[in-house]
Design an enzyme around this catalytic site. Sequence first.
Site, PDB file in Angstrom:
ATOM      1  N   SER A  45       0.850  -1.195   0.000  1.00 39.16           N
ATOM      2  CA  SER A  45       0.000   0.000   0.000  1.00 39.16           C
ATOM      3  C   SER A  45       0.878   1.235   0.000  1.00 39.16           C
ATOM      4  CB  SER A  45      -0.878   0.029   1.250  1.00 39.16           C
ATOM      5  OG  SER A  45      -0.166   0.527   2.360  1.00 39.16           O
ATOM      6  N   ASP A  46       0.319   2.353  -0.414  1.00 33.70           N
ATOM      7  CA  ASP A  46       0.991   3.604  -0.090  1.00 33.70           C
ATOM      8  C   ASP A  46       0.720   3.874   1.392  1.00 33.70           C
ATOM      9  OD1 ASP A  46       2.393   5.965  -0.137  1.00 33.70           O
ATOM     10  OD2 ASP A  46       1.419   6.755  -1.933  1.00 33.70           O
ATOM     11  N   TYR A  47       1.384   4.861   1.907  1.00 30.26           N
ATOM     12  CA  TYR A  47       1.386   5.193   3.335  1.00 30.26           C
ATOM     13  C   TYR A  47      -0.047   5.363   3.866  1.00 30.26           C
ATOM     14  CZ  TYR A  47       3.518   7.624   7.384  1.00 30.26           C
ATOM     15  OH  TYR A  47       3.952   8.011   8.618  1.00 30.26           O
TER      16      TYR A  47
END
Length: 735
Positions: free
Chosen positions: A272-274
Amino acid sequence: MPNAAKPADPRVESLLARMTVEEKVGQLGVFADMVRPFAPDVNPENNVRNAGEVLEQVRAGRVGSLFNGVGAAQGREIQRVAVEESRLGIPVILAADVIHGMRTVFPIPLGEAASFEPELAYRTARATAIEATAAGIHWTYAPAVDIARDQRWGRGAEGAGEDTFLGCAFAAARVRGFQGADLRAADSLLATPKHFVGYGAVAAGMEYNYVEIAEGTLRDVHLPPFKAALDAGALAVMTAFNDINGVPASANHALLTGLLREQWGFPGVVVSDYTADMELVAHGYAADDRDATLRAFSAGMDMSMQSGFYAAHLPALVESGQVPMAALDAAVRRVLELKAAVGLFDDPYRSLDPARESDVSQLPAHEALARDAARRSIVLLRNEADVLPLRGGQRIAAIGPFVRDRDNIEGCWTLFGDKTRYVTLEEGLRAGLPAGSTLEVVDGCGLEAPLEGGIEAAVAAARAADVVLLAVGEPQRYSGEAQSRTRIVIPPAQQALAEAVAATGTPVVVLLRNGRALALEGAVRDAAAILVTWFLGSQTGHAVADVVYGGYSPSARLPVSFPHDSGQQPFFYNHPRTGRPETPEMSEFKARWREHPNTALYPFGHGLGYARIEYGPTAVSAPVLDWDGTLEVRATVRNAGTRAVEEVVQLYLHDRVGSRVRPVRELKGFRKLELQPGESREVVFALSRAQLAFTRADVSHGAEPGAFDVWIAPSSVAGAPARFELLPPQDAARG
Ligand code: NOJ
């Protein structure tokens, strides 16, 4: 390797059989590396406390990966805890945002794309990997392969611009460069094409905004660079923050599982992104944290970054049967296979060698590469009366807030650059100053505010000079993540400086600092010469001096169109045709703006060198292309100047009639070649049906028979086309 063609690593299955659910979920967690934080001075007490907590989590087997830390010795210690003190001894994989250089900083990726040399991107990515792995990093969250068709969006700086063909070439080159030939080598840096997908298409260019996009545009424009990166061997993909037509990319089953895994057969890890899973709640796509976890995981997101949601909720979701154990195992297997693929089970201490970290023997070569990459990224937009290159014996005034600046050299997303080695514009211009020339430096104004007496000093210096080098543009923090703009212009204080300096009548050469295409105005637009210098990295000053003084003839071309005005955004050269184009034969009821023509001020592909290049007519080897045949497109280019230059010869295509409205032109090939004074070269491109394919009205992918225009040209608007016809299959069969 996690690849269907290769047998699975037996150690992975043996581990999986012994892991508790908590340990399995632990492998899916990515957390900030507080043991080796990259900015320890920001909050030292907190860091120390968190470092202990992080190590405890590693010891408990609750961490699969840490990110954005640096340092081989401490990395070794983290790994020692993972391998020797956790129950199963599974190594962690250490990641970081290493985007365009590590200690040595190369041009921002957008600038480097202007070189039209994917091979150059390969080499800078390789050098980056060598430095990053020496500093204890196994895995980079790069390359960004988002296509940016709206220059208001700030993250275009991290990608390769507005064009998909160019974007694919750079995506693949960067992956190959980061990873090298052998993923298990100590200097191989695992790559992560990001952000999957459509991030560059956020509405109004506003960061994190929604994305409404036609299926054909998603498939033809935004997905191909990911495919190119995966075909080049990338084994990780990062999801995007945005939704796509209402479904967040980070919980998008159709894209993460249907397309990426099932259609493309991607064997690697989706990270995932952050906190992107957490944000599903803010999107209003998940009711609560547990629902967000379920939706993200079920869609195909293997690893969760920073939110801790997987650790908090996946065990209960498995317990309740909402997440099948087999699905959990599949995600964990992919993470373990990834670790096996990069050699961490054979040598958990790979790339964690303090001796290698302190070895600086490669630095001279990397600095030379940084200088070459930087000057190859500089675009000469105009050069009235051949004001460039500067001749010896001139009085030069270098004016503007970037001349002495050291804080706006590296560009966005540079966490680890060695600032002590950055070369400012002033340093470079002084070091290369031709014999008999003099250089006076005046700031003139600040980046955003006037300086008292600044304009007066600048005007005096300009009056006393033969030529002005005017270094103006965007501060570094105007581009990159969370940096969207409504007006893509130079800050007013700098524009005022430019107007005052231009009014002296001394010829002005603009050295533009920018992380996106800008709408140039007034004296900046009308300067005698304009060099687009982006953010060029460590060797900024030397690279600019090389071009300004003529040691290097600029060879870069625009990877993004420079519009007349901010209000034209989104603006990109390969837009679909309108029924009322802006042609002279149309009346006033045509696609145009009241204030400006609907053209670029400087189009995609444009750029000059220090010699005039003449293009002969584009010719095709036959008027028809058989369904399974190939066609040659050729043109002669000639250096009509007096010095050797490099020319970027571009191949464009236009499908005259399609089941979906086709772009006015599309880049289909390019070649950068060196031409000696007076030299002519015939350039030949091969075309076949595959290059004519697109997503058709029925969403199938393929070419449609009919007439095409083709150009070999120096930019996306130049030249006259040749024409050919793609025959349908039965015609080809008939003969
Ligand atoms: C958010 C950014 O969107 C992404 O590109 C980056 O890799 C992560 N943060 C981690 O720093």
